[in-house]
Design a protein around this motif. Structure first.
Motif, PDB file in Angstrom:
ATOM      1  N   UNK A  36       0.835  -1.205   0.000  1.00 36.23           N
ATOM      2  CA  UNK A  36       0.000   0.000   0.000  1.00 36.23           C
ATOM      3  C   UNK A  36       0.870   1.256   0.000  1.00 36.23           C
ATOM      4  N   UNK A  37       1.944   1.194   0.790  1.00 38.05           N
ATOM      5  CA  UNK A  37       2.845   2.349   0.855  1.00 38.05           C
ATOM      6  C   UNK A  37       3.456   2.634  -0.518  1.00 38.05           C
ATOM      7  N   UNK A  38       3.875   1.568  -1.212  1.00 37.48           N
ATOM      8  CA  UNK A  38       4.502   1.747  -2.529  1.00 37.48           C
ATOM      9  C   UNK A  38       3.493   2.342  -3.517  1.00 37.48           C
ATOM     10  N   UNK A  39       2.263   1.834  -3.468  1.00 38.92           N
ATOM     11  CA  UNK A  39       1.247   2.367  -4.392  1.00 38.92           C
ATOM     12  C   UNK A  39       1.007   3.861  -4.123  1.00 38.92           C
ATOM     13  N   UNK A  40       0.927   4.227  -2.835  1.00 36.94           N
ATOM     14  CA  UNK A  40       0.736   5.651  -2.506  1.00 36.94           C
ATOM     15  C   UNK A  40       1.890   6.489  -3.050  1.00 36.94           C
ATOM     16  N   UNK A  41       3.107   5.983  -2.855  1.00 36.90           N
ATOM     17  CA  UNK A  41       4.279   6.746  -3.307  1.00 36.90           C
ATOM     18  C   UNK A  41       4.309   6.875  -4.835  1.00 36.90           C
ATOM     19  N   UNK A  42       3.887   5.806  -5.517  1.00 39.73           N
ATOM     20  CA  UNK A  42       3.833   5.862  -6.994  1.00 39.73           C
ATOM     21  C   UNK A  42       2.869   6.970  -7.420  1.00 39.73           C
ATOM     22  N   UNK A  43       1.667   6.955  -6.831  1.00 37.24           N
ATOM     23  CA  UNK A  43       0.658   7.951  -7.216  1.00 37.24           C
ATOM     24  C   UNK A  43       1.172   9.365  -6.926  1.00 37.24           C
ATOM     25  N   UNK A  44       1.891   9.482  -5.830  1.00 30.15           N
ATOM     26  CA  UNK A  44       2.379  10.784  -5.412  1.00 30.15           C
ATOM     27  C   UNK A  44       3.526  11.298  -6.288  1.00 30.15           C
ATOM     28  N   UNK A  45       4.265  10.378  -6.897  1.00 25.97           N
ATOM     29  CA  UNK A  45       5.441  10.782  -7.707  1.00 25.97           C
ATOM     30  C   UNK A  45       5.094  11.061  -9.157  1.00 25.97           C
ATOM     31  N   UNK A  46       3.875  10.698  -9.553  1.00 26.76           N
ATOM     32  CA  UNK A  46       3.556  10.737 -10.993  1.00 26.76           C
ATOM     33  C   UNK A  46       3.641  12.140 -11.608  1.00 26.76           C
ATOM     34  N   UNK A  47       3.101  13.130 -10.906  1.00 25.19           N
ATOM     35  CA  UNK A  47       2.927  14.443 -11.540  1.00 25.19           C
ATOM     36  C   UNK A  47       4.231  15.047 -12.093  1.00 25.19           C
ATOM     37  N   UNK A  48       5.296  15.170 -11.276  1.00 28.25           N
ATOM     38  CA  UNK A  48       6.487  15.813 -11.840  1.00 28.25           C
ATOM     39  C   UNK A  48       7.085  15.044 -13.032  1.00 28.25           C
ATOM     40  N   UNK A  49       7.010  13.716 -12.968  1.00 25.01           N
ATOM     41  CA  UNK A  49       7.590  12.912 -14.064  1.00 25.01           C
ATOM     42  C   UNK A  49       6.740  13.070 -15.327  1.00 25.01           C
ATOM     43  N   UNK A  50       5.430  12.918 -15.138  1.00 22.01           N
ATOM     44  CA  UNK A  50       4.502  13.026 -16.272  1.00 22.01           C
ATOM     45  C   UNK A  50       4.597  14.420 -16.915  1.00 22.01           C
ATOM     46  N   UNK A  51       4.530  15.444 -16.061  1.00 22.65           N
ATOM     47  CA  UNK A  51       4.509  16.810 -16.587  1.00 22.65           C
ATOM     48  C   UNK A  51       5.822  17.144 -17.304  1.00 22.65           C
ATOM     49  N   UNK A  52       6.942  16.767 -16.698  1.00 16.90           N
ATOM     50  CA  UNK A  52       8.219  17.083 -17.348  1.00 16.90           C
ATOM     51  C   UNK A  52       8.426  16.293 -18.633  1.00 16.90           C
ATOM     52  N   UNK A  53       7.912  15.067 -18.684  1.00 12.19           N
ATOM     53  CA  UNK A  53       8.035  14.293 -19.935  1.00 12.19           C
ATOM     54  C   UNK A  53       7.262  15.002 -21.045  1.00 12.19           C
ATOM     55  N   UNK A  54       6.046  15.425 -20.731  1.00 12.95           N
ATOM     56  CA  UNK A  54       5.218  16.100 -21.739  1.00 12.95           C
ATOM     57  C   UNK A  54       5.852  17.439 -22.144  1.00 12.95           C
ATOM     58  N   UNK A  55       6.272  18.204 -21.145  1.00 14.19           N
ATOM     59  CA  UNK A  55       6.878  19.512 -21.455  1.00 14.19           C
ATOM     60  C   UNK A  55       8.170  19.324 -22.256  1.00 14.19           C
ATOM     61  N   UNK A  56       9.006  18.376 -21.821  1.00 15.06           N
ATOM     62  CA  UNK A  56      10.284  18.144 -22.508  1.00 15.06           C
ATOM     63  C   UNK A  56      10.097  17.802 -23.974  1.00 15.06           C
ATOM     64  N   UNK A  57       9.128  16.960 -24.259  1.00 11.29           N
ATOM     65  CA  UNK A  57       8.924  16.517 -25.648  1.00 11.29           C
ATOM     66  C   UNK A  57       8.216  17.593 -26.477  1.00 11.29           C
ATOM     67  N   UNK A  58       7.201  18.215 -25.878  1.00 15.24           N
ATOM     68  CA  UNK A  58       6.432  19.177 -26.689  1.00 15.24           C
ATOM     69  C   UNK A  58       7.207  20.479 -26.937  1.00 15.24           C
ATOM     70  N   UNK A  59       8.252  20.737 -26.162  1.00 21.93           N
ATOM     71  CA  UNK A  59       8.995  21.974 -26.394  1.00 21.93           C
ATOM     72  C   UNK A  59      10.210  21.773 -27.310  1.00 21.93           C
ATOM     73  N   UNK A  60      10.349  20.579 -27.892  1.00 24.39           N
ATOM     74  CA  UNK A  60      11.414  20.378 -28.893  1.00 24.39           C
ATOM     75  C   UNK A  60      11.128  21.324 -30.069  1.00 24.39           C
ATOM     76  N   UNK A  61      12.164  21.974 -30.564  1.00 23.23           N
ATOM     77  CA  UNK A  61      12.048  22.954 -31.653  1.00 23.23           C
ATOM     78  C   UNK A  61      11.199  22.395 -32.816  1.00 23.23           C
ATOM     79  N   UNK A  62      10.105  23.068 -33.174  1.00 18.98           N
ATOM     80  CA  UNK A  62       9.255  22.569 -34.260  1.00 18.98           C
ATOM     81  C   UNK A  62      10.018  22.410 -35.581  1.00 18.98           C
ATOM     82  N   UNK A  63      11.048  23.240 -35.791  1.00 17.46           N
ATOM     83  CA  UNK A  63      11.828  23.116 -37.036  1.00 17.46           C
ATOM     84  C   UNK A  63      12.547  21.768 -37.094  1.00 17.46           C
ATOM     85  N   UNK A  64      12.968  21.276 -35.934  1.00 16.61           N
ATOM     86  CA  UNK A  64      13.641  19.970 -35.892  1.00 16.61           C
ATOM     87  C   UNK A  64      12.667  18.853 -36.219  1.00 16.61           C
ATOM     88  N   UNK A  65      11.459  18.993 -35.652  1.00 18.28           N
ATOM     89  CA  UNK A  65      10.442  17.977 -35.908  1.00 18.28           C
ATOM     90  C   UNK A  65      10.074  17.986 -37.394  1.00 18.28           C
TER      91      UNK A  65
END
Lengths: 254, 209
Positions: free
Chosen positions: B84-113
């Motif tokens: 239960x503790x691990x599941x709580x910690x997983x849920x709690x850690x998701x936001x920064x990882x998820x948000x930074x993955x999305x921001x990191x990928x979507x901010x790649x220079x459109x000219x490169x894409x």
């Protein structure tokens, strides 16, 4: 049969018509310049060729084959493409950037490397000096040389240029135009070149297609263009300083 | 302090630090897999992106102690203990990882894409050769925030029988014993600093490439 052929090609987004029944032919060895003001549809026309955009009507054929009948990924790997913003991968060296398409189509590593080095020499970059540099270590002109070399890497028969020298200073731009003319002689394929720079169009185009509001206003050789009476052609000619014709205008190349 | 008590406390510190590390490592690895995976998919599907960010945001707003408590009565994933503790910690850690993955990928220079697509890259090649390498420092920054926060939050796992250094802290609080509180808090702080330093170093190394 023409190498590249546009027949009644249209492109629309909803009700808005961007390109309206565009038709022209291009032979091997020719450079067709698409000249027009901003928003005239010239970049759209270019992007329809390698299916970065999908046409709404008409047919585009390359060597007799409808581009629509070919897988878009395979089609793009056979067409060189150069854009104004360079689009070089910042985490790859110059050599890796040039060898991008050969890598995608799985050439042996030695052949990729040799091809990249040959092309660097061809576009005026010393392979030993520049091969291992990263794009941020190059000037704008050098980056665009890499962009041109990359477009040529997989030996395409067709090259597309989308205002490739637009971001460069006038002297570097002139050097790049001269380099383009040299490279084209060795390349031998067909090129489509988008620009809104009249001097550039006159010096490198074997023919000039003038686009206005998505329609083809006229198709001219550089000599014919200087005498053209169509409104957009006249508007462009009026931008030339009095008594100063572009140097390439009197000696157009093919 | 009596040497026998001290030895016993030292043994507790070692074993509970081990438990704490297991809690953090397992939950972080699961959160990275889910966060980066959903983040990548979210860059391809706008609806998934919006839904996943909203869910992760909501999870982040739940006080950590309450989240542990909420999970307790839920069948299969709940109950007393480490899971239960691990599941709580997983849920709690998701936001920064998820948000930074999305921001990191979507901010790649459109000219490169644009250039990469026009050269004939497939979507998978665009992701692996261009987007992920360029987004790596941003994604790693998200992982760093998640892991360091996780080390602190994992202390609360002790409340639901999840073990870890929180056991010493809660024991110390219950018996008003500062030594026990410090025996739990200091190793947790050292772990957090070590994780921050190591991941920060990796982030800078990758950013230089």
């Amino acid at each position: 049969m023409a190498y590249l052929s546009f027949r009644e090609v249209s492109y629309a987004v909803g009700e808005r018509v961007i390109l309206d029944r565009l038709s022209f032919d291009l032979e091997r060895g020719e450079t067709l310049v698409l000249l027009g003001r901003s928003g005239s549809g010239k970049t759209t026309a270019l992007r329809l060729i390698n299916r970065m955009l999908e046409r709404s009507g008409g047919t585009i054929t390359i060597d007799g084959t409808d581009v629509q009948s070919v897988d878009a990924i395979q089609l793009r790997r056979r067409i060189g493409y150069v854009i104004q913003e360079f689009g070089l991968l910042p985490h790859w060296t110059v050599e890796q950037n040039i060898a991008l398409v050969p890598k995608l189509i799985a050439w042996p590593p030695d052949r990729q490397r040799q091809r990249a080095r040959d092309l660097m020499a061809q576009v005026g970059l010393d392979p030993d000096r520049f091969g291992h540099r990263f794009p941020h270590e190059l000037s704008g002109g050098q980056r665009q040389r890499v962009g041109v070399a990359r477009a040529l890497a997989a030996e395409p028969a067709l090259l597309l240029f989308d205002e490739p020298f637009g971001a460069l200073d006038p002297v570097t731009r002139h050097e790049m135009q001269q380099q383009f003319i040299q490279v084209r002689e060795q390349f031998g394929g067909a090129s489509v070149f988008v620009t809104h720079d009249l001097a550039e169009a006159l010096s490198i185009g074997s023919r000039i297609a003038v686009l206005e509001s998505g329609k083809l206003e006229g198709l001219f050789t550089p000599e014919q263009f200087l005498q053209a009476e169509t409104p957009t052609a006249r508007a462009f000619l009026n931008t030339l300083p009095q008594g100063l014709g572009p140097p390439g205008a009197r000696t157009p190349r093919t | 302090m009596d040497p026998v008590v001290w030895r016993s406390l030292a043994a507790d510190i070692v074993s509970l630090t081990g438990e704490h590390l297991v809690l953090v490592a397992v939950s972080s690895i699961i959160a990275i897999c889910i966060g980066v995976g959903i983040g990548i998919a979210g860059t391809r599907h706008r609806r998934l992106r919006n839904v996943s960010i909203t869910v992760a945001n909501v999870l982040q707003t739940i006080p950590s102690l309450a989240l542990f408590g909420f999970l307790l009565p839920i069948p299969v994933i709940g109950g007393i203990g480490q899971r239960t503790a691990i599941i709580s910690l997983v849920l709690y850690s998701l936001l920064p990882i998820l948000r930074n993955t999305i921001v990191g990928i979507t901010t790649v220079d459109p000219a490169l894409r644009e250039a990469s697509t026009a050269m004939g890259m497939t979507d998978r090649q665009l992701l692996t050769l261009v987007e992920l390498p360029l987004a790596a420092p941003t994604i790693l920054a998200g992982i760093r925030i998640a892991v360091v926060t996780n080390i602190g939050t994992a202390v609360i796992a002790a409340v639901i029988g999840g073990g870890g250094l929180g056991v010493l802290i809660f024991r110390g609080v219950a018996s008003v014993d500062t030594t026990q509180i410090l025996a739990g808090a200091v190793p947790a702080a050292v772990l957090a600093l070590l994780a921050d330093g190591t991941l920060g170093y990796l982030e800078r190394r990758i950013g230089r490439l």
